[in-house]
Design a protein around this motif. Structure first.
Motif, mmCIF file in Angstrom:
data_model
loop_
_atom_site.group_PDB
_atom_site.id
_atom_site.type_symbol
_atom_site.label_atom_id
_atom_site.label_comp_id
_atom_site.label_asym_id
_atom_site.label_seq_id
_atom_site.Cartn_x
_atom_site.Cartn_y
_atom_site.Cartn_z
ATOM 1 N N ALA A 15 -50.908 -19.873 49.199
ATOM 2 C CA ALA A 15 -51.984 -20.123 50.165
ATOM 3 C C ALA A 15 -52.265 -18.888 51.014
ATOM 4 O O ALA A 15 -53.424 -18.499 51.199
ATOM 5 C CB ALA A 15 -51.617 -21.303 51.061
ATOM 6 N N ASP A 34 -44.498 -12.343 55.457
ATOM 7 C CA ASP A 34 -43.666 -13.408 54.880
ATOM 8 C C ASP A 34 -42.196 -13.056 55.107
ATOM 9 O O ASP A 34 -41.795 -11.898 54.996
ATOM 10 C CB ASP A 34 -43.932 -13.607 53.385
ATOM 11 N N ALA A 35 -41.429 -14.096 55.388
ATOM 12 C CA ALA A 35 -40.006 -13.894 55.652
ATOM 13 C C ALA A 35 -39.263 -13.399 54.409
ATOM 14 O O ALA A 35 -38.195 -12.795 54.519
ATOM 15 C CB ALA A 35 -39.407 -15.208 56.138
ATOM 16 N N TRP A 36 -39.843 -13.659 53.223
ATOM 17 C CA TRP A 36 -39.200 -13.254 51.976
ATOM 18 C C TRP A 36 -39.907 -12.047 51.370
ATOM 19 O O TRP A 36 -40.980 -11.656 51.827
ATOM 20 C CB TRP A 36 -39.216 -14.409 50.966
ATOM 21 N N GLY A 45 -44.166 -27.665 39.829
ATOM 22 C CA GLY A 45 -44.313 -28.077 38.429
ATOM 23 C C GLY A 45 -44.965 -27.000 37.579
ATOM 24 O O GLY A 45 -44.973 -27.072 36.354
ATOM 25 N N GLU A 46 -45.568 -25.999 38.229
ATOM 26 C CA GLU A 46 -46.094 -24.787 37.590
ATOM 27 C C GLU A 46 -47.247 -25.025 36.631
ATOM 28 O O GLU A 46 -47.497 -24.228 35.740
ATOM 29 C CB GLU A 46 -44.951 -23.999 36.919
ATOM 30 N N GLY A 47 -47.950 -26.149 36.828
ATOM 31 C CA GLY A 47 -49.125 -26.413 35.993
ATOM 32 C C GLY A 47 -50.393 -26.047 36.751
ATOM 33 O O GLY A 47 -50.603 -26.509 37.875
ATOM 34 N N ARG A 97 -43.817 -19.573 38.631
ATOM 35 C CA ARG A 97 -44.198 -19.389 40.023
ATOM 36 C C ARG A 97 -44.053 -17.917 40.457
ATOM 37 O O ARG A 97 -44.874 -17.383 41.204
ATOM 38 C CB ARG A 97 -43.278 -20.295 40.833
ATOM 39 N N VAL A 121 -42.142 -14.327 61.286
ATOM 40 C CA VAL A 121 -42.928 -14.502 62.514
ATOM 41 C C VAL A 121 -42.154 -15.474 63.406
ATOM 42 O O VAL A 121 -41.756 -16.552 62.960
ATOM 43 C CB VAL A 121 -44.344 -15.027 62.194
ATOM 44 N N TYR A 198 -42.416 -34.549 34.953
ATOM 45 C CA TYR A 198 -43.440 -33.915 34.140
ATOM 46 C C TYR A 198 -42.954 -32.601 33.578
ATOM 47 O O TYR A 198 -42.128 -31.910 34.163
ATOM 48 C CB TYR A 198 -44.808 -33.852 34.792
ATOM 49 N N ASP A 266 -50.108 -25.947 52.140
ATOM 50 C CA ASP A 266 -49.276 -27.084 52.529
ATOM 51 C C ASP A 266 -49.115 -27.185 54.046
ATOM 52 O O ASP A 266 -48.856 -28.273 54.564
ATOM 53 C CB ASP A 266 -47.895 -26.980 51.858
ATOM 54 N N GLY A 276 -50.792 -32.330 40.360
ATOM 55 C CA GLY A 276 -50.857 -30.965 39.815
ATOM 56 C C GLY A 276 -52.055 -30.205 40.373
ATOM 57 O O GLY A 276 -52.522 -29.236 39.784
ATOM 58 N N LEU A 279 -52.244 -26.345 44.082
ATOM 59 C CA LEU A 279 -52.635 -24.926 44.109
ATOM 60 C C LEU A 279 -54.150 -24.786 44.091
ATOM 61 O O LEU A 279 -54.710 -23.936 44.787
ATOM 62 C CB LEU A 279 -51.996 -24.190 42.928
HETATM 63 C C1 LIG Z 1 -42.037 -30.672 43.033
HETATM 64 C C2 LIG Z 1 -43.381 -30.046 43.194
HETATM 65 C C3 LIG Z 1 -44.176 -29.828 42.088
HETATM 66 C C4 LIG Z 1 -45.446 -29.259 42.232
HETATM 67 N N1 LIG Z 1 -46.198 -29.048 41.112
HETATM 68 C C5 LIG Z 1 -47.415 -28.486 41.216
HETATM 69 C C6 LIG Z 1 -48.180 -28.189 40.037
HETATM 70 O O1 LIG Z 1 -47.745 -28.419 38.904
HETATM 71 N N2 LIG Z 1 -49.424 -27.641 40.208
HETATM 72 C C7 LIG Z 1 -49.929 -27.377 41.450
HETATM 73 O O2 LIG Z 1 -51.071 -26.898 41.542
HETATM 74 N N3 LIG Z 1 -49.215 -27.621 42.583
HETATM 75 C C8 LIG Z 1 -47.978 -28.140 42.486
HETATM 76 N N4 LIG Z 1 -47.224 -28.366 43.617
HETATM 77 C C9 LIG Z 1 -47.800 -28.007 44.935
HETATM 78 C C10 LIG Z 1 -47.671 -26.517 45.215
HETATM 79 O O3 LIG Z 1 -46.399 -26.059 44.873
HETATM 80 C C11 LIG Z 1 -47.932 -26.271 46.709
HETATM 81 O O4 LIG Z 1 -49.170 -26.845 47.043
HETATM 82 C C12 LIG Z 1 -47.954 -24.778 47.026
HETATM 83 O O5 LIG Z 1 -46.668 -24.240 46.865
HETATM 84 C C13 LIG Z 1 -48.396 -24.535 48.463
HETATM 85 O O6 LIG Z 1 -48.291 -23.160 48.742
HETATM 86 P P1 LIG Z 1 -48.200 -22.633 50.244
HETATM 87 O O7 LIG Z 1 -48.444 -21.168 50.163
HETATM 88 O O8 LIG Z 1 -49.026 -23.482 51.124
HETATM 89 O O9 LIG Z 1 -46.698 -22.907 50.711
HETATM 90 P P2 LIG Z 1 -45.341 -22.214 50.250
HETATM 91 O O10 LIG Z 1 -45.372 -21.903 48.807
HETATM 92 O O11 LIG Z 1 -44.262 -23.090 50.770
HETATM 93 O O12 LIG Z 1 -45.320 -20.821 51.037
HETATM 94 C C14 LIG Z 1 -45.066 -20.729 52.407
HETATM 95 C C15 LIG Z 1 -44.555 -19.317 52.706
HETATM 96 O O13 LIG Z 1 -44.463 -19.153 54.118
HETATM 97 C C16 LIG Z 1 -43.328 -18.356 54.396
HETATM 98 N N5 LIG Z 1 -42.923 -18.603 55.792
HETATM 99 C C17 LIG Z 1 -42.561 -19.793 56.344
HETATM 100 N N6 LIG Z 1 -42.298 -19.633 57.670
HETATM 101 C C18 LIG Z 1 -42.498 -18.307 57.935
HETATM 102 C C19 LIG Z 1 -42.387 -17.522 59.126
HETATM 103 N N7 LIG Z 1 -42.039 -18.051 60.310
HETATM 104 N N8 LIG Z 1 -42.647 -16.197 59.046
HETATM 105 C C20 LIG Z 1 -43.024 -15.636 57.862
HETATM 106 N N9 LIG Z 1 -43.136 -16.333 56.711
HETATM 107 C C21 LIG Z 1 -42.888 -17.659 56.755
HETATM 108 C C22 LIG Z 1 -42.290 -18.792 53.353
HETATM 109 O O14 LIG Z 1 -41.335 -17.766 53.150
HETATM 110 C C23 LIG Z 1 -43.165 -19.041 52.132
HETATM 111 O O15 LIG Z 1 -43.220 -17.928 51.277
HETATM 112 C C24 LIG Z 1 -45.946 -28.905 43.510
HETATM 113 C C25 LIG Z 1 -45.129 -29.120 44.650
HETATM 114 C C26 LIG Z 1 -43.876 -29.673 44.490
HETATM 115 C C27 LIG Z 1 -43.024 -29.878 45.724
#
Ligand SMILES: Cc1cc2nc3c(=O)[nH]c(=O)nc-3n(C[C@H](O)[C@H](O)[C@H](O)COP(=O)(O)OP(=O)(O)OC[C@H]3O[C@@H](n4cnc5c(N)ncnc54)[C@H](O)[C@@H]3O)c2cc1C
Length: 378
Positions: A15, A34-36, A45-47, A97, A121, A198, A266, A276, A279
């Motif tokens: 995101a 990002d902290a990482w 699920g990586e689809g 991923r 942060v 899945y 998220d 799925g 993303l």
């Molecule tokens: C079991 C499971 C299966 C899934 N399968 C699918 C799928 O098949 N297809 C699909 O489209 N979606 C899938 N999803 C959903 C998808 O994985 C999420 O919607 C997506 O990861 C959201 O990304 P994000 O960047 O919002 O959050 P995240 O990927 O959680 O990234 C958040 C980032 O913020 C960073 N962060 C947090 N706090 C701080 C801070 N204070 N300072 C600096 N950095 C910070 C973290 O290090 C992290 O890198 C699945 C989710 C789950 C749980």
């Protein structure tokens, strides 16, 4: 004092990187912390459904040869029934991923985004983002820090309309995909607690297996015996990654922005992973957010993002509710799978609806047809 950046994104997952790329595409000066480090792995699920691949493409990220493994549709297996449908156009891709993260990071860097890896942060004070050891001023702050977002808390945006949680665990196995489809296995344990697994093909010799349930203690090895067909497929296949878990939430916030802070991905709410579509939703939110920020650098255009965010969530949230209802009720699942197996065009229509390839009218027609099938099925 002029800000260091137009947009400061907190969180460099899909995101955050998508928001950064889309903002940079519109000429904004952007940083991501990002902290990482790069190549971040996460339980997923990586689809990528065809609409996710398109939305990723709109960000300028194409999947290079070998970066993902294509699948032409979805197969449901459960209650002794197996039924599949193809996407109306395009195909989905299973993408590790870490690979997705690398591709997004490279595009962000190419667009001139300042990438601050290993930078946590720790707070916000007005227009300042406080990182460990330094701070930055930004016109807009974007919270992309995932489901447990602290930016959400700092911004006072924690109030939810809905917040239901399930738990996901995923592991990779070194085995050639046995099916061309992404497969969703429906099941329940001996206490009739629902769970699904899945399987996404992510390479010529690797599949990603993800378990979803309401039980935070339930792990893949415990659940596999309830899916004997799948357990047999995987028996003897080596695990190629450690098991990773995460919460998957059906979460809708009351608001996703303040005057100068916006949430995305998220952090801004989510739909259950069974769709799925997480993303895809994130990539579409990134485009909308950047359109708003890029449209008028001075005036506050975030209310439009609020509206878009609500609209974008509607279809995947509806489909998630439908699938979760099917998961919870064995009789409904049995009937639905039987109807879909008997009327393949219905499943194709539902899949088209799922990925946004149908007009609302055809969407309604398929829904009515499914309802009729359920009522009249013996
Ligand atoms: C079991 C499971 C299966 C899934 N399968 C699918 C799928 O098949 N297809 C699909 O489209 N979606 C899938 N999803 C959903 C998808 O994985 C999420 O919607 C997506 O990861 C959201 O990304 P994000 O960047 O919002 O959050 P995240 O990927 O959680 O990234 C958040 C980032 O913020 C960073 N962060 C947090 N706090 C701080 C801070 N204070 N300072 C600096 N950095 C910070 C973290 O290090 C992290 O890198 C699945 C989710 C789950 C749980």
């Amino acid at each position: 004092m002029s800000p260091d950046f137009d947009v400061f994104v907190i969180g460099g997952g899909p995101a955050g990187l998508a928001a950064a790329i889309a903002s940079a595409q519109r000429g904004l000066r952007v940083a991501v912390a990002d902290a990482w480090g790069p190549g971040i792995d996460k339980c997923c699920g990586e689809g990528l459904m065809p609409d996710s691949v398109d939305a990723l493409g709109a960000l300028g990220v194409a999947l290079p040869e070998g970066a993902g493994y294509p699948f032409p549709g979805i197969r449901f297996l459960g209650n002794g029934v197996s039924v599949d449908a193809r996407f109306p156009n395009g195909c989905g891709f299973g993408v590790r991923r870490t690979m997705l993260h690398d591709l997004l990071s490279v595009e962000a860097e190419r667009r001139g985004v300042e990438l601050l890896w290993k930078t946590r942060v720790v707070g916000l004070s007005g227009a300042r983002v406080e990182c460990e050891g330094r701070s930055f001023r930004a016109r807009w702050i974007v919270g992309a820090d995932g489901g447990q977002s602290t930016v959400r808390k700092w911004a006072g945006l924690d109030a939810c309309r809905r917040d239901e949680r399930r738990y996901g665990f995923r592991r990779h196995y070194g085995i050639a995909p046995w099916s061309e489809f992404m497969e969703l296995y429906w099941g329940e344990n001996d206490r009739h607690e629902e769970c699904q697994i899945y399987v996404t093909p992510v390479g010529p010799q690797e599949v990603c297996v993800a378990l979803l349930s309401r039980n935070p203690q339930l792990r893949l090895d415990q659940a596999l015996p309830w899916f004997p067909q799948l357990a047999e497929r995987l028996s003897g296949a080596p695990a190629t990654s450690a098991e990773r878990g995460a919460v998957t939430a059906s979460r809708q916030l009351r608001r996703v922005s303040t005057e100068h802070i916006a949430l995305i991905g998220d952090a801004s709410g989510s739909v259950d992973a069974i769709t799925g579509e997480g993303l895809c939703l994130t990539f579409l939110q990134a485009k909308s957010m950047a359109d708003c920020l890029g449209a008028d650098r001075e005036a506050n255009s975030l209310p439009r993002y609020e509206d878009d965010h609500r609209r974008l969530r509607r279809r995947p949230a509806f489909m998630a509710d439908l699938l979760l209802m099917m998961g919870r009720r064995n009789w409904l699942r049995r009937r639905t799978l039987t109807v879909l197996a008997a009327q393949q065009n219905l499943f194709s229509g539902m899949l088209a609806m799922h990925i946004g390839a149908l007009t609302p009218a055809s969407f309604a027609a398929h829904f009515v047809a499914l309802g009729w099938g359920l009522l009249t099925q013996a």
